[in-house]
Design a protein around this motif. Sequence first.
Motif, short mmCIF file in Angstrom:
data_model
loop_
_atom_site.label_atom_id
_atom_site.label_comp_id
_atom_site.label_asym_id
_atom_site.label_seq_id
_atom_site.Cartn_x
_atom_site.Cartn_y
_atom_site.Cartn_z
N UNK A 13 99.01 -7.89 63.03
CA UNK A 13 99.83 -8.32 64.16
C UNK A 13 99.70 -7.32 65.31
N UNK A 14 99.76 -6.03 65.00
CA UNK A 14 99.60 -4.98 66.03
C UNK A 14 98.24 -5.12 66.70
N UNK A 15 97.20 -5.33 65.90
CA UNK A 15 95.85 -5.50 66.42
C UNK A 15 95.77 -6.72 67.33
N UNK A 16 96.32 -7.85 66.87
CA UNK A 16 96.27 -9.08 67.66
C UNK A 16 97.01 -8.92 68.98
N UNK A 17 98.17 -8.26 68.95
CA UNK A 17 98.95 -8.06 70.18
C UNK A 17 98.19 -7.19 71.17
N UNK A 18 97.56 -6.13 70.67
CA UNK A 18 96.78 -5.25 71.57
C UNK A 18 95.60 -6.02 72.17
N UNK A 19 94.90 -6.77 71.35
CA UNK A 19 93.76 -7.52 71.85
C UNK A 19 94.16 -8.57 72.89
N UNK A 20 95.33 -9.17 72.68
CA UNK A 20 95.83 -10.14 73.66
C UNK A 20 96.16 -9.46 74.99
N UNK A 21 96.75 -8.27 74.93
CA UNK A 21 97.04 -7.52 76.16
C UNK A 21 95.77 -7.13 76.89
N UNK A 22 94.78 -6.68 76.15
CA UNK A 22 93.50 -6.29 76.74
C UNK A 22 92.85 -7.51 77.41
N UNK A 23 92.90 -8.64 76.72
CA UNK A 23 92.29 -9.87 77.27
C UNK A 23 92.98 -10.29 78.56
N UNK A 24 94.28 -10.08 78.66
CA UNK A 24 95.03 -10.45 79.88
C UNK A 24 94.64 -9.58 81.07
N UNK A 25 94.24 -8.34 80.81
CA UNK A 25 93.94 -7.42 81.90
C UNK A 25 92.50 -7.49 82.36
N UNK A 26 91.67 -8.19 81.61
CA UNK A 26 90.26 -8.27 81.98
C UNK A 26 90.03 -9.50 82.85
N UNK A 27 89.16 -9.34 83.86
CA UNK A 27 88.89 -10.46 84.79
C UNK A 27 88.17 -11.60 84.12
#
Length: 158
Positions: free
Chosen positions: A144-158
């Motif tokens: 869950x921690x991994x998925x949440x971090x990856x989702x945040x990273x995806x939101x910040x990338x163009x």
Amino acid sequence: MRQISLGCASLILLLVAACAPTDPGSTIKGVTYNAQQIAQGRTYYEQTCAACHGIDGEGQFPAAPFEPDETGRLGAPPHNTGGHTWHHSDELLLRYITEGGFADPNNFYVMPRWDSLYTREQAALIIAYIKSMLTQEQRIYQQRVTNEEEALVAQTQP
């Protein structure tokens, strides 16, 4: 009427199973590692990590893993169920192995960088092995921690 009740009960069980979190096992960044790969990760762990983190992931000071030693420094933390490894994302764990720790050397054990010895792919094998020491609940939480971090990273990338 009984057939309808059994059918409804079966449907409810199926829905509950589908919605329940599943144990990711030894999955790192979407890649699932098999028993042979986990065994290779164990070999790497025993060659380098066990010297500080303990052969069974018990940490540098197993009797008091989160207490400072006589110098006031905290030792290498445990990676087993008593540790905190499962609080970190896959990416952070990969970075700890390849880039070293991010702690204050005056107060904490500082994780050495192992990028001269291990690639990220080999580091992932070590993490897969470490995850095999965790409980199912800890692996689910860590995923869950991994998925949440990856989702945040995806939101910040163009």
